[in-house]
Structure formats: C-alpha cells, structure tokens
Design an enzyme around this catalytic site. Sequence first.
Site, PDB file in Angstrom:
ATOM      1  N   GLN A 190    -114.917  -2.921  24.070  1.00  0.00           N
ATOM      2  CA  GLN A 190    -113.742  -2.814  24.949  1.00  0.00           C
ATOM      3  C   GLN A 190    -113.715  -1.519  25.763  1.00  0.00           C
ATOM      4  O   GLN A 190    -112.961  -1.412  26.727  1.00  0.00           O
ATOM      5  CB  GLN A 190    -112.450  -2.951  24.141  1.00  0.00           C
ATOM      6  CG  GLN A 190    -112.244  -4.360  23.598  1.00  0.00           C
ATOM      7  CD  GLN A 190    -110.933  -4.473  22.872  1.00  0.00           C
ATOM      8  OE1 GLN A 190    -110.837  -4.101  21.707  1.00  0.00           O
ATOM      9  NE2 GLN A 190    -109.910  -4.951  23.550  1.00  0.00           N
ATOM     10  N   HIS A 237    -109.924 -10.319  14.552  1.00  0.00           N
ATOM     11  CA  HIS A 237    -109.912 -10.268  16.020  1.00  0.00           C
ATOM     12  C   HIS A 237    -110.944  -9.244  16.523  1.00  0.00           C
ATOM     13  O   HIS A 237    -111.711  -9.528  17.448  1.00  0.00           O
ATOM     14  CB  HIS A 237    -108.488  -9.886  16.470  1.00  0.00           C
ATOM     15  CG  HIS A 237    -108.322  -9.671  17.938  1.00  0.00           C
ATOM     16  ND1 HIS A 237    -107.485 -10.454  18.717  1.00  0.00           N
ATOM     17  CD2 HIS A 237    -108.854  -8.753  18.781  1.00  0.00           C
ATOM     18  CE1 HIS A 237    -107.551 -10.028  19.974  1.00  0.00           C
ATOM     19  NE2 HIS A 237    -108.359  -8.987  20.035  1.00  0.00           N
ATOM     20  N   GLU A 238    -110.968  -8.082  15.892  1.00  0.00           N
ATOM     21  CA  GLU A 238    -111.885  -7.024  16.338  1.00  0.00           C
ATOM     22  C   GLU A 238    -113.342  -7.375  16.015  1.00  0.00           C
ATOM     23  O   GLU A 238    -114.234  -7.104  16.821  1.00  0.00           O
ATOM     24  CB  GLU A 238    -111.507  -5.678  15.731  1.00  0.00           C
ATOM     25  CG  GLU A 238    -110.103  -5.173  16.072  1.00  0.00           C
ATOM     26  CD  GLU A 238    -109.775  -5.192  17.555  1.00  0.00           C
ATOM     27  OE1 GLU A 238    -110.693  -5.042  18.376  1.00  0.00           O
ATOM     28  OE2 GLU A 238    -108.586  -5.387  17.896  1.00  0.00           O
ATOM     29  N   HIS A 275    -114.706  -9.525  18.583  1.00  0.00           N
ATOM     30  CA  HIS A 275    -115.144  -8.785  19.777  1.00  0.00           C
ATOM     31  C   HIS A 275    -116.607  -8.360  19.656  1.00  0.00           C
ATOM     32  O   HIS A 275    -117.346  -8.365  20.643  1.00  0.00           O
ATOM     33  CB  HIS A 275    -114.301  -7.515  19.966  1.00  0.00           C
ATOM     34  CG  HIS A 275    -113.048  -7.715  20.756  1.00  0.00           C
ATOM     35  ND1 HIS A 275    -113.051  -8.213  22.038  1.00  0.00           N
ATOM     36  CD2 HIS A 275    -111.747  -7.464  20.457  1.00  0.00           C
ATOM     37  CE1 HIS A 275    -111.801  -8.256  22.492  1.00  0.00           C
ATOM     38  NE2 HIS A 275    -110.987  -7.816  21.549  1.00  0.00           N
ATOM     39  N   CYS A 304    -104.377  -8.879  23.191  1.00  0.00           N
ATOM     40  CA  CYS A 304    -105.604  -8.086  23.267  1.00  0.00           C
ATOM     41  C   CYS A 304    -105.520  -7.122  24.444  1.00  0.00           C
ATOM     42  O   CYS A 304    -105.072  -7.502  25.530  1.00  0.00           O
ATOM     43  CB  CYS A 304    -106.790  -9.033  23.465  1.00  0.00           C
ATOM     44  SG  CYS A 304    -108.383  -8.213  23.600  1.00  0.00           S
ATOM     45  N   LEU A 305    -105.972  -5.893  24.236  1.00  0.00           N
ATOM     46  CA  LEU A 305    -105.967  -4.900  25.326  1.00  0.00           C
ATOM     47  C   LEU A 305    -106.809  -5.353  26.516  1.00  0.00           C
ATOM     48  O   LEU A 305    -106.550  -4.960  27.649  1.00  0.00           O
ATOM     49  CB  LEU A 305    -106.500  -3.548  24.821  1.00  0.00           C
ATOM     50  CG  LEU A 305    -105.605  -2.745  23.868  1.00  0.00           C
ATOM     51  CD1 LEU A 305    -106.351  -1.508  23.380  1.00  0.00           C
ATOM     52  CD2 LEU A 305    -104.293  -2.374  24.525  1.00  0.00           C
ATOM     53  N   GLY A 321    -105.671  -2.245  17.615  1.00  0.00           N
ATOM     54  CA  GLY A 321    -107.070  -2.358  17.237  1.00  0.00           C
ATOM     55  C   GLY A 321    -107.919  -2.282  18.491  1.00  0.00           C
ATOM     56  O   GLY A 321    -107.458  -2.642  19.580  1.00  0.00           O
TER      57      GLY A 321
HETATM   58 CO    CO Z   1    -108.935  -7.670  21.517  1.00  0.00          CO
END
Ligand code: CO
Length: 160
Positions: free
Chosen positions: A51, A131-132, A135, A89-90, A46
């Site tokens: 991000q 989660h997204e 963000h 998370c990235l 995701g």
């Molecule tokens: Co994330």
Amino acid sequence: MAVRNIVKIGSETLRKKSKPVVSFDESLHALLDDMKQTMIEKGGVGIAGVQVGVLRRVIVIEIEEGNYLEIVNPEIIKTRGAVIDSEGCLSIPNFYCDVKRPKYVKVKAQDRNGDEFFFEAKDYIARCVCHEIDHLNGVLFVDYTDEGKMYRSKFEHMED
Ligand code: CO
C-alpha cells in the site's frame, strides 16, 4: 519517520504478490516506521507494504488504541469460525461492504529483527489481519462480494 503515499485501487501494484523479507535491516525498520506513521496519518487500522508501493511481506496493525503490531512474513496457521462484517481499505477510499472472515486466526510471523513469534486474534483484529495478509497476495476485499466487484469494475478490468 515519514508519511508515504498510499497506492490506490486501479494501480496494478496492488495486484502483485509481495516477496518475503530476507534482510532485517535499517531499511526494513524505516519502512515499518513509515508505514505506522502513514496509517496513523491516514486514519487506518492496518496497512501492508504494497500500500506504500513496497512489495514485501510486511504489515502494521493497530491492535488497540495507540498499540501497534509489526508483522513480517506472516503465515496463517489456524482459523476458526466465520463472521460477516463491514470492511474498508485505505487503498479504496469511501467504499465499505460486508466481507466474511474467520472469527479467530493464529498466525506465525517474524518481528522487525527476524525473531519468530506466534499470535492469536479474534473478531475485528482477526478480520484486520486477514485483510492485510490478502494485500500481500494481491487480493482486495472488494474481490469477495458482488457489490465489491461492481465497485471494483469502475477501476479495474480484470478477468475473474
Ligand atoms: Co486494505
């Protein structure tokens, strides 16, 4: 399509609230294409606009292998249950911890052309969607637990 740089923890950008998308134009489509490409390249499931440094309410998630869902201006309209599971998370490399999320979510959103749609997700995908969406509101999964907050404190000096 291009792979964009991932904004990492410690950057104030990740703490900013993203703005709604109002133009469903070529630049939005290019952004979504790039987000998908970046997520695949970096091995995520995701990704949110912030991000890649774009403060717009856009998300791409992999809902099953090779199948991607673009979500613009999402709004959670229903949740049910709760599940605790590990999350990463990235933007927060090499850190994972347990987070409590709804077991089920129903979301209202728009597609890349601005058409409204609804979707339901459960378990892992519901977790990913929550989660997204966090963000988009400047929230990171490390905000939820003491373990996460300890990790976060290495990078950020925030007031709780
Ligand atoms: Co994330």
